[in-house]
Write a protein that holds these residues in place. Structure first.
Motif, PDB file in Angstrom:
ATOM      1  N   ALA A  35       0.936  -1.195  -0.155  1.00 34.88           N
ATOM      2  CA  ALA A  35      -0.175   0.093  -0.009  1.00 34.88           C
ATOM      3  C   ALA A  35       1.065   1.456  -0.047  1.00 34.88           C
ATOM      4  N   SER A  36       2.077   1.052   0.279  1.00 30.39           N
ATOM      5  CA  SER A  36       3.014   2.103   0.074  1.00 30.39           C
ATOM      6  C   SER A  36       3.524   2.720  -1.224  1.00 30.39           C
ATOM      7  N   ASN A  57       2.504   0.807  -7.942  1.00 36.11           N
ATOM      8  CA  ASN A  57       2.492   1.813  -9.160  1.00 36.11           C
ATOM      9  C   ASN A  57       1.796   3.245  -8.759  1.00 36.11           C
ATOM     10  N   PRO A  58       2.697   4.256  -8.412  1.00 36.58           N
ATOM     11  CA  PRO A  58       2.070   5.561  -7.852  1.00 36.58           C
ATOM     12  C   PRO A  58       0.636   5.922  -8.718  1.00 36.58           C
ATOM     13  N   LEU A 118      14.868   3.234   5.184  1.00 36.78           N
ATOM     14  CA  LEU A 118      13.975   4.443   5.495  1.00 36.78           C
ATOM     15  C   LEU A 118      12.531   4.454   5.433  1.00 36.78           C
ATOM     16  N   GLY A 119      12.216   3.776   4.015  1.00 36.80           N
ATOM     17  CA  GLY A 119      10.916   3.471   3.856  1.00 36.80           C
ATOM     18  C   GLY A 119      10.343   2.532   4.709  1.00 36.80           C
ATOM     19  N   TRP A 125       5.864   2.859  10.826  1.00 34.33           N
ATOM     20  CA  TRP A 125       5.386   4.020  11.900  1.00 34.33           C
ATOM     21  C   TRP A 125       4.060   4.372  11.675  1.00 34.33           C
ATOM     22  N   LYS A 126       3.626   4.269  10.451  1.00 30.62           N
ATOM     23  CA  LYS A 126       2.526   5.003   9.762  1.00 30.62           C
ATOM     24  C   LYS A 126       1.631   3.669  10.170  1.00 30.62           C
ATOM     25  N   ALA A 127       1.956   2.286  10.144  1.00 32.42           N
ATOM     26  CA  ALA A 127       1.021   1.192  10.425  1.00 32.42           C
ATOM     27  C   ALA A 127       0.853   1.141  12.019  1.00 32.42           C
TER      28      ALA A 127
END
Length: 365
Positions: free
Chosen positions: A158-159, A164-165, A305-306, A312-314
Motif C-alpha cells: 500500500a506504500s 504503481n503510484p 528508511l521507507g 510507523w504509519k501502520a
C-alpha cells in the motif's frame, strides 16, 4: 405502510422499479482455503436473492474448490459452478460473462473478504447515482487473522515503494477515475462494445481490458463503499512469484498497447539489470565500481528508511523486520518478470477482442 430505505430506492432500476439484476462472476483455481468464506459473505448479502446470481468458473482446480462450490450450489439455486478448461483467470471471466444474466456484472475473486452486507446494494446504488459505465473499488490487503509477514506485505504494497503510484487501488476518496487499475464492475453494454478479456494474458488481463474500456470512452466511478479486502501472499516466495507474473503481464500489455508505456513501471527491470551487470562493469573501472556501490547503497538506504516510515504509519513495530525483505521481493520479482518476458517471451497471437454482439452475450442454455 413501511417506507423503503433510501439506499434501496436509489438502487432500483428505472424499468419496473426493480433492483438491477447483478451477476457476480468468480474466476477461481485452488481457492479451497478461502472460497467458502467468500461465498458465505455473498450469500449473506442484503439484496433480493431473485435479483443476483453467483457464477464460479473453476480453472481445473486440484484441491477441494469444485467440491466446496458444488456443495454450496446444491443448497442455493442462484449459485452455479462452471467449468473453465482454459484455467486462466481471463478465460474464467469470459466463461462466466457468457453465462451471466445480469444487467450489472461484477468480478469477485475467491480469496477476498466482503464484510459489508450491503456490498451489492452499494454497488447498484453507485451505478445509479453516478451514471457511470463501470465501478472501481479499493482492494487493500488487510484481512483478519493475518500473520506478521502478511501484515508487512499489506503495508508494503500500500506504500509508495510498493505499488504503481498511478494506481488508485489503495485510495479512499470517491471520484471519477480512469478505469485501468480499479474497474471491477460493468454495465453489460461495456462488453458488447469492447469485447471480452484477452485470454492470452495470465496476468494484467484486467488492466488490458480496462485500457480498452477507457479508450472506448466509458466512465469509471471509484468508491470505497464497495472495497474488497484481499488475502496477501503467505510467503516471500509467493509474493516474489506474484510480482514476476505482474512483470510479465506488464510487458505483454505494452506489446499490445504501446501507449501504456510508463517509465515508473520499468524501473524494477532497470534495477535488476543493474544488479546483474553491475559487478562485471565495476571490474572495468574504479569509477564504475564506485557508481555501482553507490547505487546499491542508496537503494538499501531508501528501503530501510521507507520500511521505518511504513511501520510507523501502520503503528506496527513487529512488521519492521519483514518490510525490507518485502520490498526486495516486490522490486526484484517485478524486474525479473519484465526482463524474462522481454528476453524470452514471444509475441503471442492476440485473442479476439472484437465487440461481442448482444446475442453472443446471451446466457448459455
Amino acid at each position: 405502510m413501511i417506507a423503503s430505505c433510501p439506499k434501496q430506492e436509489a438502487a432500483r432500476s428505472s424499468a419496473g422499479g426493480q433492483l438491477p439484476f447483478v451477476s457476480v462472476i468468480m474466476p477461481v483455481r485452488n481457492e479451497a482455503r478461502f472460497i467458502r468464506s467468500t461465498l458465505d459473505q455473498l450469500l449473506a448479502q442484503d439484496y433480493d436473492r431473485d435479483r443476483f446470481e453467483i457464477l464460479v468458473a473453476d480453472g481445473q482446480s486440484t484441491d477441494a474448490t469444485p467440491a466446496i462450490v458444488g456443495e454450496v450450489a446444491r443448497r442455493h439455486a442462484h449459485v452455479r459452478l462452471l467449468a473453465n478448461p482454459g484455467r486462466l483467470s481471463s478465460a474464467g471471466r469470459n466463461r462466466a460473462i457468457r453465462a451471466a444474466r445480469g444487467d450489472l456484472i461484477v468480478v469477485v475473486d475467491g480469496h477476498c473478504e466482503l464484510d459489508n452486507r450491503h456490498y451489492l446494494r452499494d454497488l447498484a446504488e453507485a451505478f445509479e447515482r453516478s451514471g457511470a459505465d463501470c465501478i472501481g473499488r479499493p482492494q487493500p490487503l488487510d484481512v483478519t487473522g493475518a500473520t506478521t509477514l502478511q501484515r508487512a506485505i499489506a503495508a508494503g504494497r500500500a506504500s509508495r515503494l510498493g505499488h504503481n503510484p498511478d494506481s488508485y487501488i489503495y485510495s479512499s476518496a470517491e471520484q471519477f477515475v480512469r478505469p485501468q487499475s480499479v474497474a471491477v464492475a460493468y454495465r453489460r453494454k461495456v462488453f458488447e462494445a469492447v469485447g471480452l478479456f484477452d485470454e492470452q494474458f495470465d496476468a494484467c488481463e484486467d488492466v488490458e481490458f480496462n485500457h480498452r474500456v477507457d479508450r472506448a470512452g466509458f466512465r469509471c466511478f471509484f468508491t470505497p463503499r464497495v472495497q474488497a479486502r484481499y488475502h496477501p501472499r503467505a510467503t516471500l516466495g509467493g509474493l516474489f512469484y506474484q510480482m514476476m507474473r505482474y512483470g510479465r503481464g506488464r510487458v505483454r500489455l505494452l506489446r499490445k498497447h504501446p501507449d501504456t508505456f510508463s517509465v515508473a513501471c520499468f524501473l524494477p527491470a532497470a534495477f535488476v539489470a543493474g544488479l546483474v551487470l553491475g559487478p562485471a562493469l565495476a571490474c572495468l573501472s574504479p569509477w564504475l565500481a564506485g557508481a555501482y556501490l553507490g547505487v546499491v547503497a542508496l537503494y538499501v538506504l531508501v528501503v530501510l528508511l521507507g520500511s521505518v516510515a511504513v511501520a510507523w504509519k501502520a503503528r506496527d513495530g513487529q512488521i519492521l523486520g519483514w518490510l525490507p525483505l518485502v520490498f526486495v521481493a516486490i522490486h526484484v520479482g517485478a524486474g525479473v518478470g519484465i526482463l524474462q518476458e522481454l528476453v524470452f517471451g514471444q509475441r503471442r497471437r492476440e485473442a479476439s477482442t472484437e465487440p461481442m454482439l448482444p446475442e453472443q452475450l446471451r446466457p448459455a442454455a
